[in-house]
Design an enzyme around this catalytic site. Structure first.
Site, PDB file in Angstrom:
ATOM      1  CB  CYS A 113      -0.963  -0.007   1.174  1.00 44.47           C
ATOM      2  SG  CYS A 113      -0.164  -0.105   2.760  1.00 44.47           S
ATOM      3  CG  HIS A 431      -3.919   0.729   4.930  1.00 46.05           C
ATOM      4  ND1 HIS A 431      -3.312   0.042   3.915  1.00 46.05           N
ATOM      5  CD2 HIS A 431      -5.106   1.143   4.454  1.00 46.05           C
ATOM      6  CE1 HIS A 431      -4.097   0.045   2.860  1.00 46.05           C
ATOM      7  NE2 HIS A 431      -5.201   0.709   3.155  1.00 46.05           N
TER       8      HIS A 431
END
Lengths: 483, 893
Positions: A113, A431
């Site tokens: 990510c 994230h």
């Protein structure tokens, strides 16, 4: 000869005589006179269905005074338009992108990510895209190594893919090349790839691109990346102890926003970041001493990248820990007071024009509201004269890109266009998500393969102070004014 | 002062607890009495001694003395048993002597005195006799058979309970029950005189002798009696409920309460009774009211001369039954509420309330979104005759690119053309004129839509000229299957419930046609099922069965095949046991469809019965787990809803059971549960169901989510419910990228704002007493189509959505005067209260507001006139109600 009443739409025609010796067509002609419905379109309900032209009256058992119902339209028949509308479902996928209003997402290939969000942010820079398109597939210059070349090509191809697709893209090729070029991104942990720092990824990719996009042919503007992202800094290095003072210049690709207890706003953090202390050997004193380095911006980029220094190395836990402090950042950033005096002078004229134009726009609006519709036309065209003379609105020029580069001026005012956020407690975990402003002005949150539309006011809420996504890298786009 | 728990509750049923408290004193009376004696007041003590003396004297040898003693004992008991807040003192003091008296009684020779003592023992047994001994009854039968009421209410009640037990015992032993019946008659007479109608009815039901009731009802108590009868019928098994309702019908008719009698006749689906109502009522105006009731039920009913002698009057009555004035009434309501202004789909979506999330780039039309808009437009403007998409363009220069019809793609055009029928719903003249233009189109889809539209516009309306049949019949044998389906479905909608033989003769050959494609056959089966809904027609059943048997193995796997068993099932809708023969035949079908067929037939046959055993049967079917998704569990889950929707209690239980299925069921069950919930609460947005569906609408499984979204629309259908509207709006932004789900959200939004909030989809009406079979059939077809959303509704058969038209009814109260012109009067509208078996004259509504008619009625609402000036001709104020001037009314000064 029985008389019947005929009902057509809402109207009732009483006492219509039927000549049972004639064919029903005659009766229909009678009705044509009354209603204007052509006989072939008349549908008359009788026992056992619709009255046919050749039916036998005697078999239909028409009674005196019976009510008949007639359906038929006197108007023109509705015809299908010659050219049917085009439906989104029928379009090829590339064209659907336009309809969707944003580009595709990127699949997460296993803790990638950081890479996805970086690429989404960089993808939003049209100038970078156009520079990449011009990059030759094969002809790599001699001073560029093979892996950098491949990474550049992969970047170009990935941007292309993103523009063409509606469905999420899997950046396989790009990732392989990236790992080859920078093996640290290929670190494994428990058999799977590790989460990495997005800022490192960002910096490395930009570095590679700046190497590759240094065009050998034109001597002047050789570094596209530097032109787009490079910030010229001029620093005064001062030593309190010896009174020595020297000037240094350097080019960086991002400004750092240092976060300390006093910092509540991006601006304060930037100021903080431009001042630093360093220890080095003083030639006059003969020993190492503390120098104060005070930097100012001397050259502005088209895209201003700001990194929030949220991570610091925590020795005891052996990881990059995160500062969760809330640091607000604006949608519109003015960095005039961070600039050097030279630059300030240069900026003054364009800034005045920008202010004028803003004022004019506001004034024009007022005028439009106040004046009556009759004479407003005249005034409108009057007002349009100077405004077109001085240039179109800033937005329009922005879209023109590199070509009109020469005759636009930077103003020191920047608009937020992309935010890379991090959620979690350390740089190597959590994230990363990219929030990118699209060309139509809408914000899209690119959460790997899932683009989600967001509201502008929610973008400023990513300023930290909790466990929600918080801004890690912000990218601002310069507001320019044509000269 | 009495430490013993009093046993005034020792009534008929007598539970074990009573027994234990009763036995305690008799075990050791002496000790207790000794203790008590000190506590007793002087007065009580005197009474106690007095009674003891009577007991002693009663056993005296002298008959004279005996008589006096017994008489006085009786006197004491009678004067005290009139009220029963605690055990009367004489009874309490006599308790220890019950045994003595009993044994003495056995020694007595037959005489009046013995009978006298027997009476007293019978009363004493009220508190003394052990459970199951029924001594009270025993001594009563041996006693003097005097006025039963003189011993007080409690005694009578206890006796009634014992009779019930004794009766069932005797029936088992096949002994005579004549003496019991004699007693029952006394008790019933007593109860009926004393406002205890429920007790009387209960007793008569126990002894299976309800006919007796008719003798005892009078003007004052027949209403309460009948109310109790009709409400209890819901909970009775098998043929009992029918006989109970039959009695209610007889009583209503006897007291000339014809509208109520008619309602029961309709519930029983007994046309003979309906006819009797018409023949026995002489008043034309009341007959008109009957016609309105018949029209609401959606029944096709022909009046004959016997029912109304005058030709002109009969025509007027028939016109009401044919629903020709429904459109007019509906528009009157709409004008009164001021919602005539047409609404566009955007007015419903309210995208401006969703900032930032509205999908960008509206430059390109999406066929799916346009189709959704077509449906939303049709549902929202249903029956108003004007809208902003379909009707406007026809007035302007037609054929322009602005014509909405052609903004739909292929089969979407069919739904668009048919939507005209929906917009002009019930207004046959205008609707046909609008649709006629499209009859000349050379586009097959447009044609098909126009044909379907004719069916929709005629739905529930009968016209002497039979325009639907005349117009559609010619297209039944066309080459193009979409045109055929349009015509077939149109006929099904227009003639639903009419059992029209012409239609049957035209449609049955299609079923046997080996060349007809599967979809044509499937829709033919549905159309026939609708026309012959609940008729148990053998011929149609045979035709569908043969069609099913003729299907090839591969056909049976097709999603549309499910409509064939459904068509068969509709023939037996609500007909319970009548389905058995057909169900037996279905066992011989190919195993691929056998179980599916079985479930469908059973669910249809017991739909609206509330039969608990069937609900359990379906639950049992759902409890099985299969590796590969078995399809038959879909209709089983729907079956739970169809059966249980009959009454509130069962409905709530079913909702709870469905929650369990959600937790433990496989995907194929989970995706059906929302639909079942949707049917259970149709047009009745219960908050907890709303929450469940809202949760499911975000389910990870898209099929579950789609069903939940549609069901949100169903439970809010026609209510304009703000909460559901908000939920759906948020869902529209949540699913903005997923075309199929977004389509479902849009349809649901259309449902919620159906008829701008003036319509309901509830098949139950008349205070939830009557079930309109055609309405239920329409809903069931839609839900079955939703079982395979992807293939049918999201595929090219989206027009099945129009089957809801069968269930659409204005949720209004429109009062009309004697000339059937709208008449505005004040009414109170509030939440209905269940008053069954309550004493006195309780209020039937609560939390009411006063409006003037016409008014909207929400689910569970009831209205009552707020003026004495008029008298309604129907006790239930729903739909069209005729008001008559009250002759006794006097204007207040």
């Amino acid at each position: 000869m029985p008389t019947v009443s005929v009902k057509w739409q809402k109207e009732l025609y009483p006492a219509v005589e039927i000549d049972t010796t004639q064919s029903p067509y005659v009766f229909k002609c009678q009705l044509y006179d009354l209603t204007g419905v052509p006989p072939e379109r008349q549908k008359i309900m009788v026992k056992g269905g619709i009255l046919k032209d050749d039916s036998d009256w005697s078999k239909l058992g028409i009674k005196e005074g019976q009510k008949l119902m007639m359906v038929g339209t006197a108007d023109e028949i509705v015809k299908a338009p010659e050219k049917g509308p085009v439906f989104m479902e029928d379009l090829p996928e590339e064209e659907q992108v336009v309809a969707v209003g944003h580009s595709a997402g990127l699949f997460n290939l296993g803790n990638t990510c950081y890479m996805n969000s970086t690429m989404q942010c960089l993808h939003s820079v049209p100038e970078l895209k156009s520079a990449l398109i011009e990059y030759p597939q094969s002809g790599r210059s001699n001073d560029l190594d093979q892996s950098s070349h491949l990474l550049t090509v992969a970047t170009r191809d990935l941007f292309n893919e993103l523009d063409k697709n509606v469905k999420p893209v899997a950046p396989m090729q790009f990732w392989m090349v990236l790992r080859k070029k920078y093996p640290q991104f290929g670190q494994l942990h428990n058999g799977s790839f590790m989460q990495q720092d997005a800022e490192e990824c960002w910096t490395q990719i930009l570095y590679t691109l700046s190497q590759a996009l240094r065009s050998p042919s034109t001597s002047a503007n050789l570094d596209t990346v530097k032109e787009l992202f490079g910030i010229d800094l001029v620093s005064r290095v001062h030593c309190a102890e010896s009174g020595e003072e020297s000037m240094e210049t350097e080019t960086v690709y991002s400004l750092k926003c240092h976060i300390s207890h006093e910092v509540n706003h991006l601006h304060e953090g930037l100021k903080h970041g431009l001042k630093s202390e360093l220890e080095k050997a003083s030639p006059s004193l003969g020993h190492s001493t503390v120098y104060l380095k005070d930097s100012r911006i001397n050259g502005l980029p088209k895209y201003l990248t700001i990194q929030f220094v949220r991570f610091f190395w925590k020795r005891e836990s052996n990881q990059k820990a995160k500062i969760l402090r809330k640091v607000d950042y604006p949608l519109e950033l003015d960095i005039f007071d961070l600039c050097s005096d030279d630059l300030r002078k240069k900026l003054e004229a364009p800034r005045q024009m920008l202010r004028d134009e803003d004022g004019r726009k506001a004034g024009l609006k007022l005028k439009q509201k106040n004046t009556s519709s009759v004479d407003s036309d005249v005034k409108m065209s009057d007002a349009e004269g100077p405004s077109t003379g001085s240039g179109e609105s800033s937005k329009a020029t922005l879209g023109e890109g590199v070509a009109s580069d020469k005759n636009v001026q930077l103003t020191g005012v920047y608009d937020l266009v992309a935010v890379l956020t991090h959620k979690g407690r350390s740089a190597d975990s959590g994230h990363y998500v990219a929030w990118v402003k699209q060309e139509n002005g809408k914000w899209i949150q690119f959460d790997d393969d899932n683009p989600i539309p967001q509201r502008e006011e929610d973008i400023t809420k990513l300023s930290g102070g909790g466990d929600w996504h918080m801004a890690y890298i912000c990218m601002y786009k310069a507001r320019t004014i044509p000269m | 002062m009495d430490p013993e728990p009093n046993n005034k509750t020792a009534s008929g049923t007598g539970n074990p607890k009573d027994e234990s408290t009763l036995k305690a004193p008799s075990k050791d009376p002496k000790k207790k009495d000794d203790k008590k004696e000190e506590d007793l007041s002087e007065e009580d003590l005197a009474l106690k001694h007095q009674l003891e003396l009577y007991v002693e004297r009663a056993q005296d040898a002298d008959p004279g003395l005996q008589k006096v003693a017994l008489e006085s004992m009786r006197q004491e008991i009678r004067t005290s048993t009139s009220s029963m807040t605690s055990v009367p003192k004489p009874l309490k003091f006599l308790r220890p002597h019950y045994g003595t008296l009993k044994s003495y009684y056995e020694t007595m020779a037959d005489s009046d005195l013995k009978k006298l003592l027997s009476d007293i023992l019978s009363v004493l047994a009220l508190t003394m006799s052990a459970e199951g001994d029924r001594e009270s009854l025993k001594y009563r039968l041996l006693g003097s058979e005097g006025d039963i009421g003189s011993w007080g209410h409690e005694y009578v009640r206890n006796l009634a309970g014992e009779i019930a037990q004794e009766y069932s015992k005797r029936v088992n032993e096949e002994a005579s029950v004549d003496d019991l019946i004699e007693l029952v008659e006394q008790i019933v007479a007593f109860h009926m005189k004393h406002n205890a109608e429920p007790e009387a009815v209960d007793l008569l039901m126990e002894v299976e002798f309800l006919d007796l009731l008719v003798k005892h009802v009078d003007k004052t108590n027949y209403k309460r009696t009948c109310l109790y009868l009709t409400s209890s019928a819901r909970y009775l098994p098998g043929p009992d409920d029918m006989s109970v309702l039959d009695i209610a019908y007889t009583i209503y008719k006897q007291f000339e309460e014809y509208p109520s009698a008619l309602q029961i006749a309709l519930y029983l689906d007994n046309m003979q009774h309906v006819k009797q109502v018409f023949t026995s009522c002489p008043d034309l105006l009341r007959k008109k009211q009957f016609c309105y009731i018949l029209a609401r039920q959606g029944l096709s009913f022909e009046l004959d001369e016997e029912m109304c002698a005058d030709d002109e009057d009969r025509e007027a009555l028939q016109e009401i039954i044919n629903n020709t004035k429904l459109s007019e009434g509906y528009l009157t309501l709409a004008r009164d509420i001021e919602v005539m202004e047409p609404k566009s789909p955007e007015d419903i979506y309210k995208a401006h309330l969703l900032d930032g999330r509205a999908s960008a780039g509206a430059s390109v039309d999406s066929a799916r979104q346009n189709l959704a808009a077509t449906f939303v437009n049709a549902f929202v403007n249903a029956g108003f005759g004007q809208d902003k998409l379909m009707t406007v363009t026809s007035e302007a220069s037609s054929g322009g690119s602005s014509n909405w019809l052609f903004k739909n793609k292929d089969h979407g055009k069919a739904s668009a053309a048919a939507s005209l029928g929906m917009i002009d719903l019930w207004d046959v003249d205008t609707g046909l004129a609008q649709l006629d233009k499209y009859f000349h189109s050379n586009d097959n889809h447009v044609m098909a839509g126009a044909l379907l539209g004719v069916g929709i516009v005629n739905c529930g309306i009968k016209n002497d000229c039979d325009p639907a049949l005349a117009l559609l019949a010619d297209y039944l044998d066309k080459e193009d299957s979409s045109i055929r389906i349009g015509a077939i479905t149109g006929l099904g909608l227009a003639y639903a419930g009419t059992q029209n033989e012409q239609i049957r003769d035209k449609l049955t050959p299609i079923l046997g046609d080996p060349k007809a494609p599967l979809d044509v056959i499937a829709f033919t089966a549905i159309a026939l099922g609708l026309v012959y809904v609940g008729s148990c027609n053998e011929e149609v059943a045979q035709a569908i069965i043969f069609a099913l048997m003729d299907r090839s193995e591969s056909d049976l796997g097709e999603p549309l095949t499910r409509l064939l068993p459904l068509g068969l099932g509709l023939l037996y809708l609500g007909k319970q046991d009548n389905v058995e023969a057909t169900a037996e035949v279905s066992k011989t079908f190919n195993e691929k469809i056998r179980k599916y067929c079985d479930m469908t037939l059973l669910s249809c046959a017991y739909a609206g019965t509330g039969n608990v055993l069937k609900v359990q049967h379906f639950l049992g079917q759902c409890a099985q787990h299969f590796e590969k998704g078995e399809t038959f569990q879909g209709p089983a889950v729907l079956g739970i809803a169809m059966v249980a929707m009959a009454e509130e209690l069962g409905l709530d239980m079913a909702i709870r059971s469905l929650e369990h299925l959600l937790q433990y069921g496989e995907q194929n069950i989970r995706k059906t549960v929302p639909l079942a919930l949707g049917l259970l609460c149709i047009s009745n947005p219960k908050v907890h169901v709303m929450d469940t569906l809202s949760r499911l609408s975000h389910d990870a499984d898209s099929e579950v989510a789609m069903a939940a979204v549609l069901s949100l629309g169903l439970i809010g259908a026609g209510t304009n419910n703000a909460r559901i509207a908000g939920m759906l709006r948020n869902l529209s932004s949540y699913y903005y990228k997923e075309a199929s789900l977004l389509f479902c959200v849009r349809i649901a939004q259309g449902f919620v704002h159906m008829g701008k909030g003036l319509l309901t989809l509830a098949p139950y009406h008349s205070e939830r007493f009557l079930l309109s079979p055609t309405a239920l059939a329409g809903l069931v077809v839609l839900l079955h189509a939703c079982l395979d959303m992807k293939a049918i509704i999201l595929g090219k058969y989206h027009y099945v959505m129009y089957f809801v038209v069968l269930a659409m009814q204005p949720r209004m109260l429109l009062t009309v005067n004697e000339n059937l012109k709208p008449l505005s009067v004040p009414v109170r509208v509030g939440q209905a209260v269940d008053v069954v078996g309550q004493a006195g004259r309780p209020k039937t509504i609560t939390g009411f507001q006063t409006h003037s008619t016409p008014v909207l009625l929400a689910a569970g609402d009831r209205a009552e006139l707020a003026t004495e000036k008029y008298v309604p001709l129907s006790p239930i104020l729903e739909g069209f109600v005729i008001l008559k001037e009250n002759p006794d009314y006097r204007e207040e000064a």
